[in-house]
Design a protein around this motif. Structure first.
Motif, PDB file in Angstrom:
ATOM      1  N   GLN A  57      15.258  11.833  10.131  1.00 35.44           N
ATOM      2  CA  GLN A  57      14.177  11.548  11.086  1.00 35.44           C
ATOM      3  C   GLN A  57      12.924  12.301  10.662  1.00 35.44           C
ATOM      4  OE1 GLN A  57      15.713  12.741  14.898  1.00 35.44           O
ATOM      5  NE2 GLN A  57      16.502  10.708  15.324  1.00 35.44           N
ATOM      6  N   ASN A  58      11.788  11.695  10.947  1.00 35.11           N
ATOM      7  CA  ASN A  58      10.481  12.315  10.718  1.00 35.11           C
ATOM      8  C   ASN A  58      10.302  12.839   9.295  1.00 35.11           C
ATOM      9  OD1 ASN A  58       9.635  11.855  13.394  1.00 35.11           O
ATOM     10  ND2 ASN A  58      10.750  13.669  14.067  1.00 35.11           N
ATOM     11  N   ASP A  59      10.709  12.051   8.329  1.00 34.34           N
ATOM     12  CA  ASP A  59      10.495  12.445   6.943  1.00 34.34           C
ATOM     13  C   ASP A  59       9.004  12.305   6.625  1.00 34.34           C
ATOM     14  OD1 ASP A  59      11.991  12.866   4.161  1.00 34.34           O
ATOM     15  OD2 ASP A  59      10.289  11.508   3.863  1.00 34.34           O
ATOM     16  N   PRO A  60       8.381  13.346   6.083  1.00 33.81           N
ATOM     17  CA  PRO A  60       6.930  13.273   5.851  1.00 33.81           C
ATOM     18  C   PRO A  60       6.542  12.190   4.844  1.00 33.81           C
ATOM     19  CG  PRO A  60       7.861  15.272   4.874  1.00 33.81           C
ATOM     20  CD  PRO A  60       8.939  14.642   5.696  1.00 33.81           C
ATOM     21  N   TYR A  61       7.378  11.965   3.853  1.00 33.77           N
ATOM     22  CA  TYR A  61       7.050  10.950   2.852  1.00 33.77           C
ATOM     23  C   TYR A  61       7.213   9.537   3.414  1.00 33.77           C
ATOM     24  CZ  TYR A  61       7.200  14.906  -0.296  1.00 33.77           C
ATOM     25  OH  TYR A  61       6.962  16.112  -0.893  1.00 33.77           O
ATOM     26  N   VAL A  62       8.227   9.344   4.218  1.00 31.76           N
ATOM     27  CA  VAL A  62       8.425   8.034   4.848  1.00 31.76           C
ATOM     28  C   VAL A  62       7.283   7.755   5.820  1.00 31.76           C
ATOM     29  CG1 VAL A  62       9.918   6.690   6.380  1.00 31.76           C
ATOM     30  CG2 VAL A  62      10.925   8.056   4.543  1.00 31.76           C
ATOM     31  N   ASN A  63       6.921   8.760   6.608  1.00 33.04           N
ATOM     32  CA  ASN A  63       5.809   8.583   7.551  1.00 33.04           C
ATOM     33  C   ASN A  63       4.512   8.253   6.822  1.00 33.04           C
ATOM     34  OD1 ASN A  63       7.531   9.137   9.659  1.00 33.04           O
ATOM     35  ND2 ASN A  63       6.911  11.277   9.859  1.00 33.04           N
ATOM     36  N   LEU A  64       4.271   8.948   5.728  1.00 34.97           N
ATOM     37  CA  LEU A  64       3.065   8.702   4.941  1.00 34.97           C
ATOM     38  C   LEU A  64       3.067   7.283   4.377  1.00 34.97           C
ATOM     39  CD1 LEU A  64       0.484   9.840   3.627  1.00 34.97           C
ATOM     40  CD2 LEU A  64       1.925  10.693   1.772  1.00 34.97           C
ATOM     41  N   ALA A  65       4.203   6.868   3.828  1.00 33.95           N
ATOM     42  CA  ALA A  65       4.302   5.515   3.264  1.00 33.95           C
ATOM     43  C   ALA A  65       4.127   4.453   4.344  1.00 33.95           C
ATOM     44  CB  ALA A  65       5.642   5.339   2.556  1.00 33.95           C
ATOM     45  N   GLU A  66       4.710   4.684   5.510  1.00 33.28           N
ATOM     46  CA  GLU A  66       4.568   3.710   6.600  1.00 33.28           C
ATOM     47  C   GLU A  66       3.112   3.564   7.023  1.00 33.28           C
ATOM     48  OE1 GLU A  66       7.206   4.993   9.705  1.00 33.28           O
ATOM     49  OE2 GLU A  66       8.943   4.019   8.784  1.00 33.28           O
ATOM     50  N   ARG A  67       2.409   4.683   7.118  1.00 31.82           N
ATOM     51  CA  ARG A  67       0.997   4.612   7.503  1.00 31.82           C
ATOM     52  C   ARG A  67       0.178   3.894   6.434  1.00 31.82           C
ATOM     53  NH1 ARG A  67       0.362  10.456   7.999  1.00 31.82           N
ATOM     54  NH2 ARG A  67      -1.847  10.120   7.718  1.00 31.82           N
ATOM     55  N   ALA A  68       0.469   4.174   5.177  1.00 31.29           N
ATOM     56  CA  ALA A  68      -0.274   3.528   4.092  1.00 31.29           C
ATOM     57  C   ALA A  68       0.015   2.029   4.044  1.00 31.29           C
ATOM     58  CB  ALA A  68       0.076   4.181   2.757  1.00 31.29           C
ATOM     59  N   ILE A  69       1.270   1.660   4.193  1.00 30.73           N
ATOM     60  CA  ILE A  69       1.639   0.241   4.163  1.00 30.73           C
ATOM     61  C   ILE A  69       1.033  -0.494   5.354  1.00 30.73           C
ATOM     62  CG2 ILE A  69       3.592  -1.351   4.400  1.00 30.73           C
ATOM     63  CD1 ILE A  69       5.191   0.689   2.681  1.00 30.73           C
ATOM     64  N   HIS A  70       1.036   0.164   6.508  1.00 33.84           N
ATOM     65  CA  HIS A  70       0.424  -0.455   7.694  1.00 33.84           C
ATOM     66  C   HIS A  70      -1.061  -0.720   7.449  1.00 33.84           C
ATOM     67  CE1 HIS A  70      -0.487  -1.401  11.837  1.00 33.84           C
ATOM     68  NE2 HIS A  70      -1.454  -0.505  11.793  1.00 33.84           N
ATOM     69  N   SER A  71      -1.739   0.219   6.815  1.00 30.21           N
ATOM     70  CA  SER A  71      -3.173   0.028   6.563  1.00 30.21           C
ATOM     71  C   SER A  71      -3.409  -1.141   5.615  1.00 30.21           C
ATOM     72  CB  SER A  71      -3.801   1.311   6.005  1.00 30.21           C
ATOM     73  OG  SER A  71      -3.325   1.594   4.706  1.00 30.21           O
ATOM     74  N   ILE A  72      -2.543  -1.300   4.627  1.00 29.38           N
ATOM     75  CA  ILE A  72      -2.680  -2.421   3.692  1.00 29.38           C
ATOM     76  C   ILE A  72      -2.446  -3.740   4.420  1.00 29.38           C
ATOM     77  CG2 ILE A  72      -1.651  -3.527   1.661  1.00 29.38           C
ATOM     78  CD1 ILE A  72      -1.056  -0.615   0.664  1.00 29.38           C
ATOM     79  N   ALA A  73      -1.386  -3.781   5.215  1.00 30.24           N
ATOM     80  CA  ALA A  73      -1.085  -5.010   5.955  1.00 30.24           C
ATOM     81  C   ALA A  73      -2.217  -5.358   6.916  1.00 30.24           C
ATOM     82  CB  ALA A  73       0.229  -4.852   6.713  1.00 30.24           C
TER      83      ALA A  73
END
Length: 202
Positions: free
Chosen positions: A12-28
């Protein structure tokens, strides 16, 4: 994350996963055709960021930092593990060890960094999307689920999982997966050419 960088993901709350999710959301978010006025009026990319209607420039700056961090931070951790000598088996570790003194090290490291980042991010969002679509399709079509399960049961021994060698013996299941990908594609396939052009040329 582990195969690309040798980094174990926290449950839970992995910093790299959170970062990737935010970046992917911005691209989408940015790839939706017509989301920003600059998609229709490309000359707007030249106006100052403080100008009304130039909010896309501020967002682009934020998203650029996210995208850079998504590539840089896990790569930096992987390099630290490699330098300390306790790096697990990963693409990054293997690729960096294969560099020799004759290579243009800076260029090759940027390729390794980009490839590792793509390995991680490209599969994460699309895989989740395809799985959710599959579950939705099975809930909406229980008869298809029963037929697929019957085919699997007739081919695969109890207690075993199917693998790629079984694909030719599972035509219905294969067709079902193909239909899931056709029915609800995991990636947008209708981006405006203008938005793609500006993403590449900016």
């Amino acid at each position: 994350m582990e195969s690309a960088y040798g980094i174990d993901v926290l449950p839970q709350n992995d910093p790299y996963v959170n970062l990737a999710e935010r970046a992917i959301h911005s691209i989408a978010y940015a790839l939706v055709p017509g989301r920003f006025l600059v998609d229709s009026l490309p000359m707007l990319k030249y106006i100052p960021g403080w100008f009304p209607g130039a909010g896309f420039q501020r967002l682009a700056k934020e998203w650029k930092v996210l995208a850079r961090d998504m590539m840089e931070k896990p790569y930096a951790e992987a390099k630290l593990k490699i330098a300390s000598g306790n790096a697990p088996h990963s693409f990054t570790a293997i690729a960096l060890k294969s560099l020799d003194d004759h290579d243009d090290k800076e260029y090759h490291e940027s390729v390794i960094k980009g490839t590792a980042g793509t390995m991680y991010t490209a599969a994460s969002d699309t895989t989740v999307s395809a799985l959710i679509t599959f579950f939705l399709a099975m809930l909406a079509n229980p008869e298809a689920q029963k037929k697929a399960q019957a085919e699997i049961d007739s081919v695969i021994q109890r207690g075993h999982l199917p693998d790629f060698d079984d694909e030719s013996s599972l035509p219905y299941v294969t067709a079902l997966f193909m239909e899931v990908l056709r029915w609800q594609p995991a990636t947008p396939i209708g981006e405006s050419l203008d938005s793609l052009y500006h993403a590449v040329t900016s």
